[in-house]
Design a protein around this motif. Structure first.
Motif, PDB file in Angstrom:
ATOM      1  N   VAL A 119       6.725  -4.316  -4.553  1.00 51.34           N
ATOM      2  CA  VAL A 119       6.906  -2.875  -4.745  1.00 51.34           C
ATOM      3  C   VAL A 119       8.360  -2.553  -5.064  1.00 51.34           C
ATOM      4  O   VAL A 119       8.648  -1.683  -5.901  1.00 51.34           O
ATOM      5  CB  VAL A 119       6.433  -2.109  -3.498  1.00 51.34           C
ATOM      6  CG1 VAL A 119       6.815  -0.631  -3.588  1.00 51.34           C
ATOM      7  CG2 VAL A 119       4.921  -2.240  -3.335  1.00 51.34           C
ATOM      8  N   LYS A 120       9.292  -3.259  -4.427  1.00 52.33           N
ATOM      9  CA  LYS A 120      10.716  -3.025  -4.679  1.00 52.33           C
ATOM     10  C   LYS A 120      11.164  -3.564  -6.032  1.00 52.33           C
ATOM     11  O   LYS A 120      12.252  -3.231  -6.501  1.00 52.33           O
ATOM     12  CB  LYS A 120      11.555  -3.680  -3.578  1.00 52.33           C
ATOM     13  CG  LYS A 120      11.481  -2.969  -2.233  1.00 52.33           C
ATOM     14  CD  LYS A 120      12.510  -3.489  -1.261  1.00 52.33           C
ATOM     15  CE  LYS A 120      12.333  -4.975  -0.973  1.00 52.33           C
ATOM     16  NZ  LYS A 120      13.323  -5.469   0.032  1.00 52.33           N
ATOM     17  N   GLY A 121      10.348  -4.411  -6.645  1.00 61.09           N
ATOM     18  CA  GLY A 121      10.724  -4.986  -7.926  1.00 61.09           C
ATOM     19  C   GLY A 121      11.464  -6.297  -7.813  1.00 61.09           C
ATOM     20  O   GLY A 121      12.008  -6.793  -8.800  1.00 61.09           O
ATOM     21  N   LEU A 136      -2.225  -2.357  -3.525  1.00 60.64           N
ATOM     22  CA  LEU A 136      -0.954  -2.210  -4.238  1.00 60.64           C
ATOM     23  C   LEU A 136      -1.125  -1.449  -5.547  1.00 60.64           C
ATOM     24  O   LEU A 136      -0.213  -0.730  -5.976  1.00 60.64           O
ATOM     25  CB  LEU A 136      -0.337  -3.587  -4.487  1.00 60.64           C
ATOM     26  CG  LEU A 136       0.197  -4.288  -3.242  1.00 60.64           C
ATOM     27  CD1 LEU A 136       0.612  -5.719  -3.552  1.00 60.64           C
ATOM     28  CD2 LEU A 136       1.373  -3.512  -2.652  1.00 60.64           C
ATOM     29  N   TYR A 137      -2.263  -1.608  -6.178  1.00 62.13           N
ATOM     30  CA  TYR A 137      -2.558  -0.831  -7.387  1.00 62.13           C
ATOM     31  C   TYR A 137      -2.485   0.657  -7.059  1.00 62.13           C
ATOM     32  O   TYR A 137      -1.877   1.448  -7.794  1.00 62.13           O
ATOM     33  CB  TYR A 137      -3.938  -1.198  -7.917  1.00 62.13           C
ATOM     34  CG  TYR A 137      -4.462  -0.282  -8.995  1.00 62.13           C
ATOM     35  CD1 TYR A 137      -4.122  -0.470 -10.337  1.00 62.13           C
ATOM     36  CD2 TYR A 137      -5.314   0.787  -8.674  1.00 62.13           C
ATOM     37  CE1 TYR A 137      -4.611   0.375 -11.328  1.00 62.13           C
ATOM     38  CE2 TYR A 137      -5.804   1.633  -9.653  1.00 62.13           C
ATOM     39  CZ  TYR A 137      -5.457   1.429 -10.980  1.00 62.13           C
ATOM     40  OH  TYR A 137      -5.931   2.269 -11.959  1.00 62.13           O
ATOM     41  N   LYS A 139      -1.047   2.026  -4.325  1.00 67.64           N
ATOM     42  CA  LYS A 139       0.262   2.371  -3.768  1.00 67.64           C
ATOM     43  C   LYS A 139       1.296   2.594  -4.867  1.00 67.64           C
ATOM     44  O   LYS A 139       2.181   3.446  -4.731  1.00 67.64           O
ATOM     45  CB  LYS A 139       0.732   1.267  -2.822  1.00 67.64           C
ATOM     46  CG  LYS A 139       2.031   1.584  -2.095  1.00 67.64           C
ATOM     47  CD  LYS A 139       2.354   0.537  -1.040  1.00 67.64           C
ATOM     48  CE  LYS A 139       3.607   0.908  -0.266  1.00 67.64           C
ATOM     49  NZ  LYS A 139       3.914  -0.092   0.796  1.00 67.64           N
ATOM     50  N   THR A 140       1.183   1.838  -5.950  1.00 68.72           N
ATOM     51  CA  THR A 140       2.133   1.969  -7.057  1.00 68.72           C
ATOM     52  C   THR A 140       1.616   2.901  -8.145  1.00 68.72           C
ATOM     53  O   THR A 140       2.177   2.957  -9.240  1.00 68.72           O
ATOM     54  CB  THR A 140       2.417   0.588  -7.677  1.00 68.72           C
ATOM     55  OG1 THR A 140       1.186   0.020  -8.163  1.00 68.72           O
ATOM     56  CG2 THR A 140       3.045  -0.353  -6.660  1.00 68.72           C
ATOM     57  N   GLN A 141       0.530   3.604  -7.854  1.00 71.63           N
ATOM     58  CA  GLN A 141      -0.073   4.556  -8.797  1.00 71.63           C
ATOM     59  C   GLN A 141      -0.385   3.879 -10.133  1.00 71.63           C
ATOM     60  O   GLN A 141      -0.048   4.384 -11.207  1.00 71.63           O
ATOM     61  CB  GLN A 141       0.846   5.767  -8.994  1.00 71.63           C
ATOM     62  CG  GLN A 141       1.088   6.550  -7.705  1.00 71.63           C
ATOM     63  CD  GLN A 141       1.978   7.761  -7.906  1.00 71.63           C
ATOM     64  OE1 GLN A 141       2.891   7.747  -8.737  1.00 71.63           O
ATOM     65  NE2 GLN A 141       1.724   8.811  -7.144  1.00 71.63           N
ATOM     66  N   GLY A 143       0.679   0.905 -11.026  1.00 78.46           N
ATOM     67  CA  GLY A 143       1.790   0.104 -11.534  1.00 78.46           C
ATOM     68  C   GLY A 143       1.628  -1.384 -11.325  1.00 78.46           C
ATOM     69  O   GLY A 143       2.622  -2.122 -11.309  1.00 78.46           O
ATOM     70  N   ALA A 144       0.393  -1.835 -11.151  1.00 80.42           N
ATOM     71  CA  ALA A 144       0.123  -3.262 -10.956  1.00 80.42           C
ATOM     72  C   ALA A 144      -1.176  -3.621 -11.654  1.00 80.42           C
ATOM     73  O   ALA A 144      -2.119  -2.826 -11.684  1.00 80.42           O
ATOM     74  CB  ALA A 144       0.023  -3.592  -9.466  1.00 80.42           C
ATOM     75  N   ARG A 267       3.473  -6.858 -11.911  1.00 76.21           N
ATOM     76  CA  ARG A 267       3.995  -5.499 -12.044  1.00 76.21           C
ATOM     77  C   ARG A 267       3.775  -5.017 -13.477  1.00 76.21           C
ATOM     78  O   ARG A 267       4.080  -5.731 -14.432  1.00 76.21           O
ATOM     79  CB  ARG A 267       5.487  -5.440 -11.718  1.00 76.21           C
ATOM     80  CG  ARG A 267       5.830  -5.567 -10.271  1.00 76.21           C
ATOM     81  CD  ARG A 267       7.249  -5.090  -9.939  1.00 76.21           C
ATOM     82  NE  ARG A 267       8.109  -4.904 -11.071  1.00 76.21           N
ATOM     83  CZ  ARG A 267       8.970  -5.804 -11.540  1.00 76.21           C
ATOM     84  NH1 ARG A 267       9.052  -6.990 -10.974  1.00 76.21           N
ATOM     85  NH2 ARG A 267       9.735  -5.520 -12.566  1.00 76.21           N
TER      86      ARG A 267
END
Length: 365
Positions: A119-121, A136-137, A139-141, A143-144, A267
């Motif tokens: 998440v932090k990259g 995570l998909y 959570k990152t809106q 972004g995964a 990511r």
């Protein structure tokens, strides 16, 4: 891939790892894999922190040098357990400078540590439990994106009771297992429902080592364990055997899903700017899995050298049961989407609240 050189190069690898301290990584120990294998390879870990392995420190140092020189290195994280096994050949080739892509490998004992770095990259690619990828998909809106399934089911029924030969014989029995309130429980309950078993009593333990202790005390007990613990307990007690695979039981009643353990998540911003590099990685990852399965003896030496499973003989026996794969595209979407739908039916929060969108599945129609 230059996997055929593994045996010739293994001594050099071991010397290098000894010199840099890999043998004292946070992932080493007396157990064959992380004590969280029964749960952390199937559900997000709840621990707030985990120590990095020395191999991760080594890789980070190498990555810093590469970045200083302008190299573009893909940062890959995996868990100590089945999801890391399929990477050992690729990791060996990358460290020898023989891979097409340039990779930095990090291995952790806790899934939440990988998730936080992702998440932090700080990581571009992670190999994590299937449900965590969906979390995570969300959570990152969005972004995964998942690019492949790397591990199918690793759960097996172990017992010394010769009357148990399939899942239907669990009717009226007590079954000792781990993962209460997480994906291992949901997967087992799904199968019991599918096979119309209503009188199976599930007794939960906090970790696989406790289940193994129950079997040591009473070999006629019936338990569900993951590899490589299956191999370990059977090696320690010749009265025990594998009665059946939950994966095979799942496949027999589920045409629109598979029992999935681990997937490979990228990511989205990295995928959009490095798509060719990601395609190269997927291709090399698939070839690495093939090499592991083609020569388990040589692969087991690397597994032990990297501290995933302490002893090579145990690793060699466990590898065939770890369901290493590299499933992509539409087949991945069908298998994984169906599995996540099963989990949603038990607890939507286990997958982040809802099923991910179609954009979650890279390379699928």
């Amino acid at each position: 891939m230059k996997f055929k050189k593994i045996l010739a190069c293994l001594t050099a690898v071991m010397v290098m790892m000894t010199a840099i301290g890999c043998g004292q990584s946070a992932s080493s120990g007396s157990t064959p894999a992380s004590a969280d294998t029964a749960a952390a390879e199937s559900t997000p870990a709840e621990s707030e922190s985990a120590a990095e392995s020395d191999s991760a420190t080594e890789s980070a140092a190498e990555s810093a040098a590469d970045n200083a020189a302008g190299a573009d290195v893909m940062r890959i994280g995996s868990l100590k357990g089945p999801t890391s096994l399929g990477l050992v050949c690729l990791r060996h080739d990358a460290e020898a400078g023989e891979s097409e892509g340039r990779y930095q490998f990090t291995m952790e004992t806790q899934a939440d540590v990988l998730a936080a770095s992702f998440v932090k990259g700080d990581l571009d690619v992670i190999l994590v439990p299937a449900n965590l990828a969906s979390v995570l998909y969300h959570k990152t809106q969005g972004g995964a994106a998942v690019v492949d399934i790397n591990t199918l089911g690793v759960l097996y029924c172990v017992t010394g009771d010769d009357s148990i030969t399939g899942i239907t014989e669990l009717a009226g029995r007590e079954v000792i297992t781990t993962g209460q309130g997480t994906t291992p429980e949901y997967s087992l309950r799904y199968l019991l429902d599918k096979y119309n078993i209503t009188d199976c009593q599930l007794t939960f333990k906090s970790e696989a080592a406790e289940v193994a202790a129950c079997l040591a005390e009473d070999p006629t007990a019936v338990a569900i364990l993951p590899e490589p613990f299956v191999t370990v307990v059977e090696a320690q007690n010749d009265k025990l055997r594998t009665a059946f695979s939950l994966t095979e039981a799942w496949d027999a009643v589920s045409e629109d899903s598979m029992l999935v353990t681990g997937v490979t998540l990228v990511r989205r911003d990295y995928l959009e700017t490095h798509e060719e590099a990601v395609k190269t990685f997927i291709r090399e990852q698939a070839a690495g899995v093939e090499n592991v399965l083609a020569d388990t003896a040589a692969a087991a030496e690397l597994v032990a050298a990297y501290g995933i499973i302490e002893k090579a003989p145990i690793a060699q026996k466990a590898l065939p049961g770890c369901s290493l794969v590299c499933i992509t595209g539409d087949e991945m979407k069908t298998a994984l989407g169906g599995y996540l739908a099963v989990l949603e039916g038990f607890d939507a929060s286990a997958i982040g609240g809802s099923l991910p969108g179609d954009d979650f599945y890279y390379g699928a129609a």
